[in-house]
Design a protein around this motif. Structure first.
Motif, PDB file in Angstrom:
ATOM      1  N   GLU A 127       0.835  -1.208   0.000  1.00 58.81           N
ATOM      2  CA  GLU A 127       0.000   0.000   0.000  1.00 58.81           C
ATOM      3  C   GLU A 127       0.873   1.262   0.000  1.00 58.81           C
ATOM      4  O   GLU A 127       0.719   2.143   0.866  1.00 58.81           O
ATOM      5  CB  GLU A 127      -0.937   0.004   1.214  1.00 58.81           C
ATOM      6  CG  GLU A 127      -1.919  -1.149   1.256  1.00 58.81           C
ATOM      7  CD  GLU A 127      -3.065  -1.008   0.248  1.00 58.81           C
ATOM      8  OE1 GLU A 127      -3.102  -0.014  -0.501  1.00 58.81           O
ATOM      9  OE2 GLU A 127      -3.908  -1.923   0.210  1.00 58.81           O
ATOM     10  N   PRO A 128       1.798   1.408  -0.977  1.00 60.78           N
ATOM     11  CA  PRO A 128       2.770   2.508  -0.907  1.00 60.78           C
ATOM     12  C   PRO A 128       2.167   3.890  -1.069  1.00 60.78           C
ATOM     13  O   PRO A 128       2.813   4.887  -0.735  1.00 60.78           O
ATOM     14  CB  PRO A 128       3.731   2.190  -2.055  1.00 60.78           C
ATOM     15  CG  PRO A 128       2.898   1.420  -3.029  1.00 60.78           C
ATOM     16  CD  PRO A 128       1.992   0.575  -2.179  1.00 60.78           C
ATOM     17  N   THR A 129       0.933   3.989  -1.585  1.00 62.41           N
ATOM     18  CA  THR A 129       0.292   5.294  -1.724  1.00 62.41           C
ATOM     19  C   THR A 129      -0.866   5.474  -0.744  1.00 62.41           C
ATOM     20  O   THR A 129      -1.557   6.487  -0.770  1.00 62.41           O
ATOM     21  CB  THR A 129      -0.241   5.493  -3.153  1.00 62.41           C
ATOM     22  OG1 THR A 129      -1.217   4.477  -3.438  1.00 62.41           O
ATOM     23  CG2 THR A 129       0.882   5.402  -4.170  1.00 62.41           C
ATOM     24  N   GLY A 130      -1.075   4.511   0.148  1.00 66.58           N
ATOM     25  CA  GLY A 130      -2.247   4.512   1.013  1.00 66.58           C
ATOM     26  C   GLY A 130      -2.325   5.692   1.962  1.00 66.58           C
ATOM     27  O   GLY A 130      -3.418   6.113   2.347  1.00 66.58           O
ATOM     28  N   ALA A 131      -1.170   6.247   2.355  1.00 64.33           N
ATOM     29  CA  ALA A 131      -1.155   7.347   3.327  1.00 64.33           C
ATOM     30  C   ALA A 131      -0.851   8.688   2.670  1.00 64.33           C
ATOM     31  O   ALA A 131      -0.560   9.663   3.366  1.00 64.33           O
ATOM     32  CB  ALA A 131      -0.121   7.060   4.414  1.00 64.33           C
ATOM     33  N   LEU A 132      -0.933   8.745   1.332  1.00 63.22           N
ATOM     34  CA  LEU A 132      -0.498   9.940   0.614  1.00 63.22           C
ATOM     35  C   LEU A 132      -1.668  10.711   0.017  1.00 63.22           C
ATOM     36  O   LEU A 132      -2.710  10.141  -0.318  1.00 63.22           O
ATOM     37  CB  LEU A 132       0.458   9.541  -0.521  1.00 63.22           C
ATOM     38  CG  LEU A 132       1.713   8.762  -0.121  1.00 63.22           C
ATOM     39  CD1 LEU A 132       2.541   8.453  -1.358  1.00 63.22           C
ATOM     40  CD2 LEU A 132       2.529   9.538   0.898  1.00 63.22           C
ATOM     41  N   ASP A 133      -1.456  12.034  -0.153  1.00 62.36           N
ATOM     42  CA  ASP A 133      -2.434  12.828  -0.890  1.00 62.36           C
ATOM     43  C   ASP A 133      -2.311  12.511  -2.380  1.00 62.36           C
ATOM     44  O   ASP A 133      -1.397  11.810  -2.819  1.00 62.36           O
ATOM     45  CB  ASP A 133      -2.227  14.319  -0.621  1.00 62.36           C
ATOM     46  CG  ASP A 133      -0.841  14.819  -1.013  1.00 62.36           C
ATOM     47  OD1 ASP A 133      -0.370  14.498  -2.126  1.00 62.36           O
ATOM     48  OD2 ASP A 133      -0.212  15.534  -0.208  1.00 62.36           O
ATOM     49  N   THR A 134      -3.240  13.040  -3.162  1.00 55.77           N
ATOM     50  CA  THR A 134      -3.320  12.674  -4.581  1.00 55.77           C
ATOM     51  C   THR A 134      -2.043  13.014  -5.340  1.00 55.77           C
ATOM     52  O   THR A 134      -1.524  12.187  -6.106  1.00 55.77           O
ATOM     53  CB  THR A 134      -4.519  13.368  -5.242  1.00 55.77           C
ATOM     54  OG1 THR A 134      -5.712  12.978  -4.563  1.00 55.77           O
ATOM     55  CG2 THR A 134      -4.641  12.978  -6.712  1.00 55.77           C
TER      56      THR A 134
END
Length: 230
Positions: free
Chosen positions: A168-175
């Motif tokens: 989930e490498p983008t799970g905690a990131l903004d768009t």
């Protein structure tokens, strides 16, 4: 084609009753392939990643990574194997806040026995490649989420692993940050890095992976090859 991952008849049970959390499952991932693993919560995605990383052991079956039967290794041998052959990037980065970006990146290399000068040179090379060199002396708490994820990926790549695992490498990131990490994964795949990406984001899977498997109740419900990654 050389297989980086081979799972043969692998299953994992937790406790003595109920259905397996995963499997039985037979799966291979070729060198240079970017595999996305999707599926609902509880489908077995994290279990699969943990078995491939040697963080968990199968109840049944064989797990071979980079030519080594890792389910037979001792805990000490597994730790050494992970340092040398597997890089891992997680949703929440897992960086050490009291170390600079450079020190975070080169730490796995030093733990693997690489000399400080060589480890620093490799860290510098990765920071240039990933566009974070200006943050070399900064601490993780001063960086954006996207920048911290790039640091985490650099740390995962510092020992030139045969396999990069991204959970989930983008799970905690903004768009905007998520788009940057997506582009990074595409570039790494183009450069020949073997990747296994666990994600709930179907768009990320479609744009970054050359192949996607969809897990349902611990089994592969769908296995599809994508068109060429952009």
């Amino acid at each position: 084609m050389h297989q980086v991952i081979e799972l043969k008849g692998v299953s994992k049970r937790y406790g003595s009753s109920g259905a397996p959390a995963l499997g039985p499952l037979t799966l291979s991932v070729a060198k240079g392939e970017a595999l996305a693993v999707t599926g609902p919560s509880g489908s077995g995605k994290s279990t699969l990643l943990n078995l491939v990383a040697g963080l968990d052991r199968p109840t049944e079956g064989a797990v071979t990574v980079a030519g080594r039967r890792i389910d037979r290794l001792s805990e000490y041998a597994l730790a050494r194997f992970r340092r040398e052959y597997i890089g891992m990037a997680f949703q929440f980065f897992n960086l050490l806040d009291d170390l600079t970006v450079t020190d975070n990146i080169q730490l796995p290399a030093q733990l693997a026995g690489t000399g400080r000068r060589e480890a620093a040179a490799r860290a510098g090379e990765l920071m240039e490649m990933l566009g974070i060199h200006k943050h070399a002396r900064a601490y993780p708490g001063r960086l954006s989420g996207g920048e911290r994820q790039r640091v985490a990926v650099a740390r995962a790549l510092v020992n030139r692993p045969a396999l990069l695992l991204a959970d989930e490498p983008t799970g905690a990131l903004d768009t905007a940050s998520a788009h940057g990490v997506r582009d990074l994964l595409v570039d790494l795949h183009r450069a020949g890095q073997t990747i296994v990406l666990v994600t709930h984001d179907l768009t990320l899977a479609q744009e970054c992976a050359s192949r996607t498997i969809h897990l349902v109740d611990g089994h592969v419900a769908l296995d599809t090859c994508a068109r060429a990654v952009r």
